[in-house]
Write a protein that holds these residues in place. Structure first.
Motif, PDB file in Angstrom:
ATOM      1  N   ARG A  35      -6.403  -0.519  -7.124  1.00 21.15           N
ATOM      2  CA  ARG A  35      -6.595  -1.014  -8.613  1.00 21.15           C
ATOM      3  C   ARG A  35      -5.685  -0.401  -9.698  1.00 21.15           C
ATOM      4  NH1 ARG A  35      -8.231  -0.744 -13.305  1.00 21.15           N
ATOM      5  NH2 ARG A  35      -7.951   1.493 -13.299  1.00 21.15           N
ATOM      6  N   ALA A  36      -5.186  -1.385 -10.305  1.00 17.05           N
ATOM      7  CA  ALA A  36      -4.180  -1.028 -11.214  1.00 17.05           C
ATOM      8  C   ALA A  36      -4.017  -2.107 -12.396  1.00 17.05           C
ATOM      9  CB  ALA A  36      -3.001  -0.534 -10.679  1.00 17.05           C
ATOM     10  N   LEU A  93       0.477   2.658 -18.192  1.00 20.73           N
ATOM     11  CA  LEU A  93       1.305   3.452 -17.623  1.00 20.73           C
ATOM     12  C   LEU A  93       0.846   4.650 -16.791  1.00 20.73           C
ATOM     13  CD1 LEU A  93       3.606   2.272 -19.498  1.00 20.73           C
ATOM     14  CD2 LEU A  93       4.453   4.138 -19.967  1.00 20.73           C
ATOM     15  N   ALA A  94      -0.480   4.920 -16.921  1.00 17.92           N
ATOM     16  CA  ALA A  94      -1.182   5.747 -16.473  1.00 17.92           C
ATOM     17  C   ALA A  94      -1.513   5.115 -14.866  1.00 17.92           C
ATOM     18  CB  ALA A  94      -2.501   6.217 -16.992  1.00 17.92           C
ATOM     19  N   ASP A  95      -1.860   3.871 -15.147  1.00 17.54           N
ATOM     20  CA  ASP A  95      -2.558   3.187 -13.993  1.00 17.54           C
ATOM     21  C   ASP A  95      -0.990   3.199 -13.068  1.00 17.54           C
ATOM     22  OD1 ASP A  95      -4.843   3.135 -14.678  1.00 17.54           O
ATOM     23  OD2 ASP A  95      -5.003   0.895 -14.492  1.00 17.54           O
ATOM     24  N   LEU A  96      -0.085   2.934 -13.541  1.00 14.74           N
ATOM     25  CA  LEU A  96       1.155   2.552 -12.764  1.00 14.74           C
ATOM     26  C   LEU A  96       1.572   4.093 -12.084  1.00 14.74           C
ATOM     27  CD1 LEU A  96       3.574   0.213 -15.080  1.00 14.74           C
ATOM     28  CD2 LEU A  96       2.152  -0.354 -12.896  1.00 14.74           C
ATOM     29  N   HIS A  97       1.493   5.026 -12.789  1.00 18.80           N
ATOM     30  CA  HIS A  97       1.854   6.257 -12.334  1.00 18.80           C
ATOM     31  C   HIS A  97       1.169   6.547 -10.930  1.00 18.80           C
ATOM     32  CE1 HIS A  97       3.027  10.574 -12.132  1.00 18.80           C
ATOM     33  NE2 HIS A  97       1.872  10.815 -12.014  1.00 18.80           N
ATOM     34  N   ARG A  98      -0.399   6.347 -11.219  1.00 20.05           N
ATOM     35  CA  ARG A  98      -1.208   6.398 -10.066  1.00 20.05           C
ATOM     36  C   ARG A  98      -0.839   5.630  -9.002  1.00 20.05           C
ATOM     37  NH1 ARG A  98      -5.841   3.991  -9.044  1.00 20.05           N
ATOM     38  NH2 ARG A  98      -5.881   2.960 -10.813  1.00 20.05           N
ATOM     39  N   MET A  99      -0.512   4.320  -9.122  1.00 18.12           N
ATOM     40  CA  MET A  99      -0.162   3.325  -8.162  1.00 18.12           C
ATOM     41  C   MET A  99       1.284   4.009  -7.347  1.00 18.12           C
ATOM     42  SD  MET A  99       1.685  -0.417  -8.703  1.00 18.12           S
ATOM     43  CE  MET A  99       3.119   0.507  -9.385  1.00 18.12           C
ATOM     44  N   LYS A 100       2.080   4.672  -8.079  1.00 18.93           N
ATOM     45  CA  LYS A 100       3.100   4.973  -7.471  1.00 18.93           C
ATOM     46  C   LYS A 100       2.828   6.480  -6.654  1.00 18.93           C
ATOM     47  CE  LYS A 100       7.544   7.854  -8.440  1.00 18.93           C
ATOM     48  NZ  LYS A 100       8.344   8.368  -9.219  1.00 18.93           N
ATOM     49  N   THR A 101       2.005   7.167  -7.024  1.00 20.94           N
ATOM     50  CA  THR A 101       1.594   8.195  -6.342  1.00 20.94           C
ATOM     51  C   THR A 101       0.884   7.924  -4.951  1.00 20.94           C
ATOM     52  OG1 THR A 101       1.131   9.501  -8.295  1.00 20.94           O
ATOM     53  CG2 THR A 101       0.263  10.418  -6.280  1.00 20.94           C
ATOM     54  N   ILE A 102       0.171   6.844  -5.015  1.00 23.50           N
ATOM     55  CA  ILE A 102      -0.509   6.355  -3.759  1.00 23.50           C
ATOM     56  C   ILE A 102       0.403   5.541  -2.806  1.00 23.50           C
ATOM     57  CG2 ILE A 102      -2.279   4.729  -2.831  1.00 23.50           C
ATOM     58  CD1 ILE A 102      -3.784   5.032  -5.630  1.00 23.50           C
ATOM     59  N   LEU A 103       1.411   4.945  -3.372  1.00 29.29           N
ATOM     60  CA  LEU A 103       2.298   4.126  -2.583  1.00 29.29           C
ATOM     61  C   LEU A 103       3.173   5.146  -1.786  1.00 29.29           C
ATOM     62  CD1 LEU A 103       3.561   1.390  -4.891  1.00 29.29           C
ATOM     63  CD2 LEU A 103       2.756   1.107  -2.609  1.00 29.29           C
ATOM     64  N   ALA A 104       3.507   6.456  -2.381  1.00 25.28           N
ATOM     65  CA  ALA A 104       4.082   7.558  -2.135  1.00 25.28           C
ATOM     66  C   ALA A 104       3.361   7.982  -0.728  1.00 25.28           C
ATOM     67  CB  ALA A 104       4.676   8.418  -3.072  1.00 25.28           C
ATOM     68  N   GLU A 105       2.332   8.331  -1.038  1.00 25.88           N
ATOM     69  CA  GLU A 105       1.572   8.743  -0.057  1.00 25.88           C
ATOM     70  C   GLU A 105       1.225   7.843   1.302  1.00 25.88           C
ATOM     71  OE1 GLU A 105      -2.097   9.958  -2.108  1.00 25.88           O
ATOM     72  OE2 GLU A 105      -1.494  11.410  -2.685  1.00 25.88           O
ATOM     73  N   GLU A 106       1.162   6.524   1.140  1.00 26.83           N
ATOM     74  CA  GLU A 106       0.883   5.549   2.098  1.00 26.83           C
ATOM     75  C   GLU A 106       2.145   5.081   2.907  1.00 26.83           C
ATOM     76  OE1 GLU A 106      -1.897   5.180   3.386  1.00 26.83           O
ATOM     77  OE2 GLU A 106      -3.101   6.435   1.880  1.00 26.83           O
ATOM     78  N   PHE A 107       3.091   4.940   1.783  1.00 28.05           N
ATOM     79  CA  PHE A 107       4.312   4.049   2.376  1.00 28.05           C
ATOM     80  C   PHE A 107       5.569   4.873   2.289  1.00 28.05           C
ATOM     81  CE2 PHE A 107       3.328  -0.668   1.317  1.00 28.05           C
ATOM     82  CZ  PHE A 107       2.266  -0.468   2.031  1.00 28.05           C
ATOM     83  N   VAL A 153       8.547   2.338  -9.632  1.00 25.80           N
ATOM     84  CA  VAL A 153       8.972   2.652  -8.122  1.00 25.80           C
ATOM     85  C   VAL A 153      10.168   2.609  -7.825  1.00 25.80           C
ATOM     86  CG1 VAL A 153       6.763   1.008  -7.660  1.00 25.80           C
ATOM     87  CG2 VAL A 153       8.886  -0.109  -8.071  1.00 25.80           C
ATOM     88  N   LEU A 154      11.041   2.766  -8.764  1.00 20.56           N
ATOM     89  CA  LEU A 154      12.618   2.903  -8.728  1.00 20.56           C
ATOM     90  C   LEU A 154      12.940   3.895  -7.518  1.00 20.56           C
ATOM     91  CD1 LEU A 154      14.577   2.219 -11.788  1.00 20.56           C
ATOM     92  CD2 LEU A 154      14.604   0.931  -9.685  1.00 20.56           C
ATOM     93  N   THR A 155      12.205   5.324  -7.811  1.00 21.16           N
ATOM     94  CA  THR A 155      12.621   6.285  -6.927  1.00 21.16           C
ATOM     95  C   THR A 155      12.167   5.937  -5.331  1.00 21.16           C
ATOM     96  OG1 THR A 155      10.361   7.452  -7.480  1.00 21.16           O
ATOM     97  CG2 THR A 155      12.568   7.959  -8.739  1.00 21.16           C
TER      98      THR A 155
END
Length: 248
Positions: A57-58, A63-77, A121-123
């Protein structure tokens, strides 16, 4: 156009073009994450697509939602190969009556949201990855009552060029897909009946040279092409899928 072993993120993936794209990317081998503002719609989309879908959910304007999205993506993918920045809004903006709130809603989602989604998501993006931006046939024509919407989509079209230039050293390709009038929930009124929508679709389809509105799957096919190595020689380009509406 196999995407076996690749990871993909589709923003606004709980309905319409985003949902169709997520389905097609998954069917062609990618592990897919989708985002959306509604938790309920995200769960419905996940039930339709499969339990292996990562639903986040984002709101892309946050920008706070996008930061959380990136954190989840980094953990899962860990890493990301494909981004389809699809989330957007479409609201009429008559020159004489549009208000500041509507202006901000469109620009915060369609311009700010696209830019900071890519930045977030650039990094995670692998070198040689593919970014696809959702623009619109409106960026090529002058249409009354759609000045702000058209401008926001023209900005996304410009991003495909400038971001491509900036990411050349990483071989990350940024291209755009430009839909015409597509049968998606964004075109449905809140209390519109199916009969009313069919009448609307017939009326709008009559304005398209090909004689009908498009289907989400027809845009998803272009997204799949841009996501795959089949489009490896395309950079900063735009694929227009609008039934000829902006050309004829």
């Amino acid at each position: 156009m196999t995407l076996q072993g690749k990871t993909a993120l589709v923003t606004g993936g709980s309905s319409g073009i985003g949902l169709a794209a997520a389905k097609m990317l998954r069917e062609n081998g990618a592990r897919v994450a989708i985002t959306g503002r509604s938790a309920e719609k995200l769960q419905a989309a996940k039930a339709e697509l499969g339990n292996d879908i990562l639903a986040i959910r984002a709101d892309v304007s946050s920008l706070a939602d996008l930061h959380r999205m990136k954190t989840i993506l980094a953990e899962e993918f860990s890493t990301l190969d494909i981004l389809f920045a699809n989330a957007g809004v479409a609201i009429g903006t008559p020159l004489a009556t549009v208000d500041e709130h509507t202006y901000a809603t469109i620009m915060d989602t369609n311009v700010k949201g696209v830019f900071f989604t890519v930045q977030s998501v650039l990094t995670l993006m692998r070198d040689g990855g593919s970014i696809i931006l959702n623009t619109s046939w409106l960026n090529q024509v002058g249409t009354p009552g759609r000045a702000i919407l058209s401008a926001s989509k023209a900005a996304a079209r410009s991003f495909a060029r400038t971001m491509s230039a900036e990411l050349l050293d990483r071989r990350v390709r940024v291209n755009a897909v430009s839909p015409g009038s597509i049968e998606t929930p964004i075109h449905r009124g809140r209390n519109q009946t199916e009969e009313e929508f069919r009448a609307y679709a017939e009326r709008v389809g009559g304005q398209v040279p090909i004689g009908r509105m498009g289907r989400p799957e027809e845009i998803a096919a272009a997204v799949l092409f841009l996501a795959s190595d089949a489009s490896s020689y395309m950079l900063g380009a735009e694929i227009v899928v609008d039934g000829g509406r902006s050309e004829l």
